[in-house]
Design a protein around this motif. Structure first.
Motif: not given
Length: 337
Positions: A170-175, A136-151
Protein backbone atom coordinates in the motif's frame (compact mmCIF):
# COMPACT_ATOMS: atom_id res chain seq x y z
CA UNK A 1 8.89 18.17 15.88
CA UNK A 2 9.10 15.64 18.69
CA UNK A 3 6.36 16.12 21.29
CA UNK A 4 7.15 15.73 25.03
CA UNK A 5 5.30 12.42 25.15
CA UNK A 6 6.86 10.94 22.01
CA UNK A 7 9.70 8.43 22.28
CA UNK A 8 13.14 9.64 21.38
CA UNK A 9 13.99 9.02 17.70
CA UNK A 10 15.66 5.68 17.16
CA UNK A 11 19.02 5.93 15.45
CA UNK A 12 20.26 2.39 14.80
CA UNK A 13 23.91 1.71 15.36
CA UNK A 14 24.89 -0.60 12.53
CA UNK A 15 27.93 -2.75 13.26
CA UNK A 16 30.56 -2.94 10.55
CA UNK A 17 30.48 -6.02 8.35
CA UNK A 18 32.61 -8.80 9.72
CA UNK A 19 35.93 -9.38 8.03
CA UNK A 20 36.18 -13.10 7.26
CA UNK A 21 39.29 -14.95 8.35
CA UNK A 22 41.08 -15.42 5.05
CA UNK A 23 43.24 -18.12 6.63
CA UNK A 24 40.17 -20.37 6.53
CA UNK A 25 39.95 -20.13 2.77
CA UNK A 26 41.62 -21.70 -0.22
CA UNK A 27 40.91 -19.30 -3.05
CA UNK A 28 42.28 -21.51 -5.80
CA UNK A 29 40.01 -23.88 -7.67
CA UNK A 30 40.46 -27.27 -6.04
CA UNK A 31 39.58 -29.13 -9.22
CA UNK A 32 37.40 -32.11 -10.01
CA UNK A 33 38.29 -35.23 -8.03
CA UNK A 34 36.76 -38.23 -9.84
CA UNK A 35 36.71 -40.38 -6.70
CA UNK A 36 35.03 -37.65 -4.63
CA UNK A 37 32.49 -37.01 -7.37
CA UNK A 38 31.71 -40.73 -7.61
CA UNK A 39 31.22 -40.93 -3.82
CA UNK A 40 28.98 -37.86 -3.85
CA UNK A 41 26.87 -39.41 -6.60
CA UNK A 42 26.51 -42.68 -4.68
CA UNK A 43 25.67 -40.97 -1.39
CA UNK A 44 23.25 -38.59 -3.08
CA UNK A 45 21.31 -41.60 -4.38
CA UNK A 46 21.47 -43.54 -1.12
CA UNK A 47 20.29 -40.55 0.93
CA UNK A 48 17.69 -39.40 -1.61
CA UNK A 49 19.45 -36.05 -1.47
CA UNK A 50 19.42 -32.92 -3.59
CA UNK A 51 22.40 -30.54 -3.82
CA UNK A 52 21.56 -26.84 -4.20
CA UNK A 53 24.42 -24.48 -5.08
CA UNK A 54 24.44 -20.70 -5.14
CA UNK A 55 25.85 -18.84 -8.13
CA UNK A 56 28.83 -17.71 -6.05
CA UNK A 57 30.03 -21.23 -5.25
CA UNK A 58 33.30 -22.72 -6.46
CA UNK A 59 33.23 -23.98 -10.08
CA UNK A 60 33.70 -27.61 -9.07
CA UNK A 61 30.82 -27.38 -6.58
CA UNK A 62 28.52 -25.80 -9.16
CA UNK A 63 29.30 -28.66 -11.53
CA UNK A 64 28.08 -31.40 -9.17
CA UNK A 65 24.94 -29.56 -8.01
CA UNK A 66 21.43 -30.58 -9.02
CA UNK A 67 20.42 -26.93 -9.18
CA UNK A 68 22.49 -23.73 -9.39
CA UNK A 69 20.84 -20.37 -8.91
CA UNK A 70 20.23 -17.24 -6.89
CA UNK A 71 18.54 -17.04 -3.51
CA UNK A 72 15.04 -16.86 -4.98
CA UNK A 73 15.55 -19.73 -7.40
CA UNK A 74 17.08 -21.93 -4.73
CA UNK A 75 14.28 -21.05 -2.30
CA UNK A 76 11.78 -22.23 -4.88
CA UNK A 77 13.73 -25.45 -5.44
CA UNK A 78 13.88 -26.03 -1.68
CA UNK A 79 10.12 -25.48 -1.40
CA UNK A 80 9.24 -28.02 -4.10
CA UNK A 81 11.84 -30.75 -3.65
CA UNK A 82 10.75 -34.28 -2.80
CA UNK A 83 14.24 -35.20 -1.57
CA UNK A 84 14.71 -36.37 2.01
CA UNK A 85 18.02 -34.52 2.38
CA UNK A 86 18.95 -31.03 1.15
CA UNK A 87 22.64 -30.21 0.92
CA UNK A 88 22.95 -26.44 0.67
CA UNK A 89 26.16 -25.32 -0.99
CA UNK A 90 25.81 -21.72 0.05
CA UNK A 91 25.88 -19.80 3.32
CA UNK A 92 24.09 -20.23 6.61
CA UNK A 93 21.01 -18.07 6.05
CA UNK A 94 20.28 -20.00 2.83
CA UNK A 95 20.33 -23.32 4.66
CA UNK A 96 18.07 -21.80 7.31
CA UNK A 97 15.61 -20.75 4.60
CA UNK A 98 15.56 -24.31 3.27
CA UNK A 99 14.94 -25.60 6.81
CA UNK A 100 12.07 -23.12 7.27
CA UNK A 101 10.44 -24.35 4.05
CA UNK A 102 11.12 -28.05 4.77
CA UNK A 103 10.63 -28.81 8.48
CA UNK A 104 10.47 -32.56 7.89
CA UNK A 105 13.68 -32.78 5.86
CA UNK A 106 17.34 -32.94 6.80
CA UNK A 107 19.10 -29.74 5.73
CA UNK A 108 22.90 -29.87 5.64
CA UNK A 109 25.45 -27.05 5.35
CA UNK A 110 28.85 -28.59 4.62
CA UNK A 111 30.75 -25.90 6.57
CA UNK A 112 29.06 -24.05 9.43
CA UNK A 113 31.64 -21.26 9.19
CA UNK A 114 29.99 -20.14 5.95
CA UNK A 115 28.23 -17.05 7.23
CA UNK A 116 27.29 -13.72 5.65
CA UNK A 117 28.72 -10.28 6.40
CA UNK A 118 25.47 -8.62 5.26
CA UNK A 119 23.26 -10.79 7.47
CA UNK A 120 25.55 -10.00 10.41
CA UNK A 121 24.60 -6.30 10.31
CA UNK A 122 21.05 -6.91 11.55
CA UNK A 123 19.41 -8.69 14.51
CA UNK A 124 15.82 -9.46 15.46
CA UNK A 125 16.08 -6.93 18.30
CA UNK A 126 17.15 -4.28 15.81
CA UNK A 127 13.99 -4.95 13.80
CA UNK A 128 11.77 -4.80 16.88
CA UNK A 129 13.24 -1.46 17.97
CA UNK A 130 12.97 -0.09 14.42
CA UNK A 131 9.31 -1.12 14.13
CA UNK A 132 8.54 0.58 17.43
CA UNK A 133 9.62 3.88 15.86
CA UNK A 134 7.37 3.34 12.82
CA UNK A 135 4.03 1.95 14.08
CA UNK A 136 2.05 0.35 11.29
CA UNK A 137 5.06 0.15 9.01
CA UNK A 138 5.79 -2.90 6.90
CA UNK A 139 9.20 -4.57 7.16
CA UNK A 140 10.74 -5.90 3.94
CA UNK A 141 13.95 -7.82 4.52
CA UNK A 142 16.34 -9.10 1.93
CA UNK A 143 16.53 -12.87 2.07
CA UNK A 144 20.18 -12.44 3.16
CA UNK A 145 19.12 -12.38 6.82
CA UNK A 146 18.87 -14.82 9.71
CA UNK A 147 15.74 -16.79 10.54
CA UNK A 148 15.21 -14.63 13.64
CA UNK A 149 15.15 -11.50 11.49
CA UNK A 150 12.79 -13.08 8.97
CA UNK A 151 10.46 -13.95 11.84
CA UNK A 152 10.14 -10.21 12.63
CA UNK A 153 9.49 -9.28 8.99
CA UNK A 154 6.35 -8.85 6.90
CA UNK A 155 7.93 -9.72 3.55
CA UNK A 156 11.19 -11.18 2.33
CA UNK A 157 12.67 -10.31 -1.04
CA UNK A 158 15.65 -11.00 -3.27
CA UNK A 159 17.45 -8.69 -5.65
CA UNK A 160 15.33 -10.21 -8.40
CA UNK A 161 11.93 -9.35 -6.92
CA UNK A 162 12.56 -6.50 -4.43
CA UNK A 163 11.08 -3.89 -6.78
CA UNK A 164 8.02 -6.02 -7.46
CA UNK A 165 7.41 -6.64 -3.76
CA UNK A 166 7.71 -2.98 -2.76
CA UNK A 167 5.41 -1.99 -5.63
CA UNK A 168 2.79 -4.42 -4.29
CA UNK A 169 2.58 -2.69 -0.89
CA UNK A 170 0.00 0.00 0.00
CA UNK A 171 1.29 3.43 -1.01
CA UNK A 172 0.30 5.08 2.29
CA UNK A 173 2.16 2.67 4.57
CA UNK A 174 5.78 3.25 5.68
CA UNK A 175 8.19 0.61 4.39
CA UNK A 176 11.25 -0.39 6.41
CA UNK A 177 13.79 -2.00 4.07
CA UNK A 178 16.72 -3.99 5.45
CA UNK A 179 19.55 -4.69 5.52
CA UNK A 180 21.22 -3.79 2.18
CA UNK A 181 21.37 -0.04 1.59
CA UNK A 182 22.54 -0.40 -2.02
CA UNK A 183 19.65 -2.66 -2.98
CA UNK A 184 17.33 -0.21 -1.21
CA UNK A 185 18.70 2.65 -3.32
CA UNK A 186 17.97 0.63 -6.46
CA UNK A 187 14.40 -0.07 -5.29
CA UNK A 188 13.81 3.62 -4.57
CA UNK A 189 15.12 4.60 -8.01
CA UNK A 190 12.87 2.06 -9.71
CA UNK A 191 9.69 2.67 -7.70
CA UNK A 192 10.02 6.36 -6.81
CA UNK A 193 8.99 5.40 -3.30
CA UNK A 194 10.62 6.58 -0.08
CA UNK A 195 11.95 3.76 2.10
CA UNK A 196 13.33 3.75 5.61
CA UNK A 197 16.65 2.02 5.01
CA UNK A 198 18.91 -0.06 7.23
CA UNK A 199 22.53 0.82 6.56
CA UNK A 200 23.96 -2.65 5.96
CA UNK A 201 26.06 -3.93 3.06
CA UNK A 202 27.85 -7.02 1.73
CA UNK A 203 31.59 -6.64 2.26
CA UNK A 204 32.34 -7.98 -1.22
CA UNK A 205 29.89 -5.81 -3.13
CA UNK A 206 30.68 -2.73 -1.05
CA UNK A 207 34.37 -3.01 -2.00
CA UNK A 208 33.80 -2.98 -5.78
CA UNK A 209 34.83 0.50 -6.95
CA UNK A 210 33.95 2.58 -9.99
CA UNK A 211 37.68 2.52 -10.72
CA UNK A 212 37.49 -1.27 -11.09
CA UNK A 213 34.79 -0.88 -13.72
CA UNK A 214 36.66 1.91 -15.50
CA UNK A 215 39.77 -0.26 -15.68
CA UNK A 216 37.90 -3.14 -17.28
CA UNK A 217 36.01 -0.86 -19.66
CA UNK A 218 39.34 0.58 -20.78
CA UNK A 219 40.64 -2.93 -21.46
CA UNK A 220 37.38 -4.11 -23.08
CA UNK A 221 35.73 -1.05 -24.67
CA UNK A 222 33.06 -3.08 -26.50
CA UNK A 223 31.95 -5.01 -23.42
CA UNK A 224 28.54 -4.57 -21.86
CA UNK A 225 28.21 -4.09 -18.10
CA UNK A 226 26.26 -6.55 -15.95
CA UNK A 227 25.98 -4.83 -12.55
CA UNK A 228 24.32 -6.28 -9.45
CA UNK A 229 22.25 -3.75 -7.44
CA UNK A 230 24.05 -4.76 -4.22
CA UNK A 231 27.26 -3.17 -5.52
CA UNK A 232 28.41 -0.06 -3.70
CA UNK A 233 29.56 1.46 -6.99
CA UNK A 234 26.14 1.26 -8.68
CA UNK A 235 24.87 4.77 -7.84
CA UNK A 236 28.08 6.44 -9.01
CA UNK A 237 28.13 4.40 -12.21
CA UNK A 238 24.51 5.34 -12.94
CA UNK A 239 25.35 8.99 -12.39
CA UNK A 240 28.03 8.85 -15.08
CA UNK A 241 26.40 6.21 -17.32
CA UNK A 242 22.62 6.70 -16.90
CA UNK A 243 21.69 4.13 -19.56
CA UNK A 244 23.27 1.27 -17.58
CA UNK A 245 20.81 -1.28 -16.20
CA UNK A 246 21.18 -3.22 -12.95
CA UNK A 247 20.47 -6.95 -12.90
CA UNK A 248 19.89 -9.67 -10.36
CA UNK A 249 22.16 -12.64 -10.93
CA UNK A 250 19.39 -14.46 -12.80
CA UNK A 251 18.73 -11.26 -14.71
CA UNK A 252 22.37 -11.32 -15.84
CA UNK A 253 21.77 -14.71 -17.47
CA UNK A 254 18.72 -13.46 -19.37
CA UNK A 255 20.46 -10.26 -20.46
CA UNK A 256 23.59 -12.04 -21.66
CA UNK A 257 21.47 -14.37 -23.80
CA UNK A 258 19.38 -11.56 -25.29
CA UNK A 259 22.10 -8.98 -25.87
CA UNK A 260 23.95 -8.57 -29.15
CA UNK A 261 27.16 -7.99 -27.17
CA UNK A 262 29.76 -10.74 -27.19
CA UNK A 263 31.74 -9.66 -24.13
CA UNK A 264 30.46 -8.70 -20.68
CA UNK A 265 32.04 -7.22 -17.56
CA UNK A 266 30.43 -9.00 -14.60
CA UNK A 267 30.11 -6.64 -11.64
CA UNK A 268 29.38 -8.96 -8.74
CA UNK A 269 31.06 -11.85 -6.95
CA UNK A 270 33.46 -13.81 -9.17
CA UNK A 271 31.52 -17.08 -8.95
CA UNK A 272 28.84 -15.62 -11.22
CA UNK A 273 31.29 -15.85 -14.12
CA UNK A 274 31.24 -19.65 -13.77
CA UNK A 275 27.44 -19.73 -14.02
CA UNK A 276 27.39 -17.37 -17.01
CA UNK A 277 30.06 -19.35 -18.86
CA UNK A 278 28.03 -22.53 -18.31
CA UNK A 279 24.66 -21.09 -19.36
CA UNK A 280 25.85 -18.78 -22.15
CA UNK A 281 28.92 -20.65 -23.48
CA UNK A 282 29.27 -18.74 -26.74
CA UNK A 283 30.07 -15.40 -25.07
CA UNK A 284 32.94 -14.00 -22.97
CA UNK A 285 32.60 -12.89 -19.34
CA UNK A 286 35.17 -10.75 -17.51
CA UNK A 287 35.08 -10.51 -13.69
CA UNK A 288 35.20 -6.87 -12.64
CA UNK A 289 37.87 -7.71 -10.07
CA UNK A 290 39.60 -10.92 -9.06
CA UNK A 291 39.30 -9.76 -5.44
CA UNK A 292 35.48 -9.63 -5.60
CA UNK A 293 35.41 -13.03 -3.94
CA UNK A 294 33.23 -14.09 -1.00
CA UNK A 295 35.38 -16.04 1.42
CA UNK A 296 32.27 -17.49 3.06
CA UNK A 297 30.85 -18.90 -0.17
CA UNK A 298 34.16 -20.49 -1.09
CA UNK A 299 34.30 -22.44 2.17
CA UNK A 300 32.10 -25.12 0.61
CA UNK A 301 34.20 -27.81 -1.09
CA UNK A 302 33.60 -31.17 -2.75
CA UNK A 303 35.15 -32.87 0.26
CA UNK A 304 32.78 -30.99 2.54
CA UNK A 305 29.76 -32.00 0.44
CA UNK A 306 30.88 -35.65 0.52
CA UNK A 307 31.37 -35.62 4.30
CA UNK A 308 28.02 -33.91 4.90
CA UNK A 309 26.22 -36.59 2.88
CA UNK A 310 28.19 -39.36 4.54
CA UNK A 311 27.65 -38.16 8.12
CA UNK A 312 24.34 -36.27 7.65
CA UNK A 313 26.07 -33.42 9.43
CA UNK A 314 26.38 -30.48 10.05
CA UNK A 315 22.63 -30.08 10.15
CA UNK A 316 20.88 -26.70 10.14
CA UNK A 317 17.62 -26.47 12.09
CA UNK A 318 15.30 -23.63 13.08
CA UNK A 319 13.23 -23.71 16.32
CA UNK A 320 9.58 -24.30 15.48
CA UNK A 321 8.33 -21.03 17.01
CA UNK A 322 10.79 -19.06 14.89
CA UNK A 323 10.23 -21.22 11.83
CA UNK A 324 6.46 -20.68 11.87
CA UNK A 325 6.87 -16.90 12.04
CA UNK A 326 9.64 -16.78 9.44
CA UNK A 327 7.64 -18.91 7.00
CA UNK A 328 5.03 -16.18 6.48
CA UNK A 329 7.27 -13.52 4.86
CA UNK A 330 9.03 -16.17 2.77
CA UNK A 331 5.73 -17.54 1.46
CA UNK A 332 4.57 -14.00 0.67
CA UNK A 333 7.79 -13.48 -1.31
CA UNK A 334 7.31 -16.71 -3.25
CA UNK A 335 3.65 -15.88 -3.94
CA UNK A 336 4.42 -12.43 -5.36
CA UNK A 337 7.22 -13.53 -7.66
Amino acid sequence: MTTPDAPAPYHPVVPPAQTPNRDLLQLEVLGDDPQLIEEIGRLRQERNAVILAHNYQRPEVQRIADFVGDSLGLSRQAARTDADVIVFAGVHFMAETAAILNPGKTVLLPDLRAGCSLADTLTAQDIRAWKAQHPGGLVVTYVNTTADVKAESDYCCTSGNAVQIVESLPADVPVLFAPDRFLAAHVMRQTGRHLHVWQGACHVHEAIRPEDIAHQQGAHPDAELLIHPECGCSSRILASQPDVQLYSTEGMIHRARASAAQTFIVVTETGMVTRLEHDVPDKTFIPVSRTACCEYMKMITLRGVREALRDLSPRVTVPEAVRAQALRPIERMLAIG
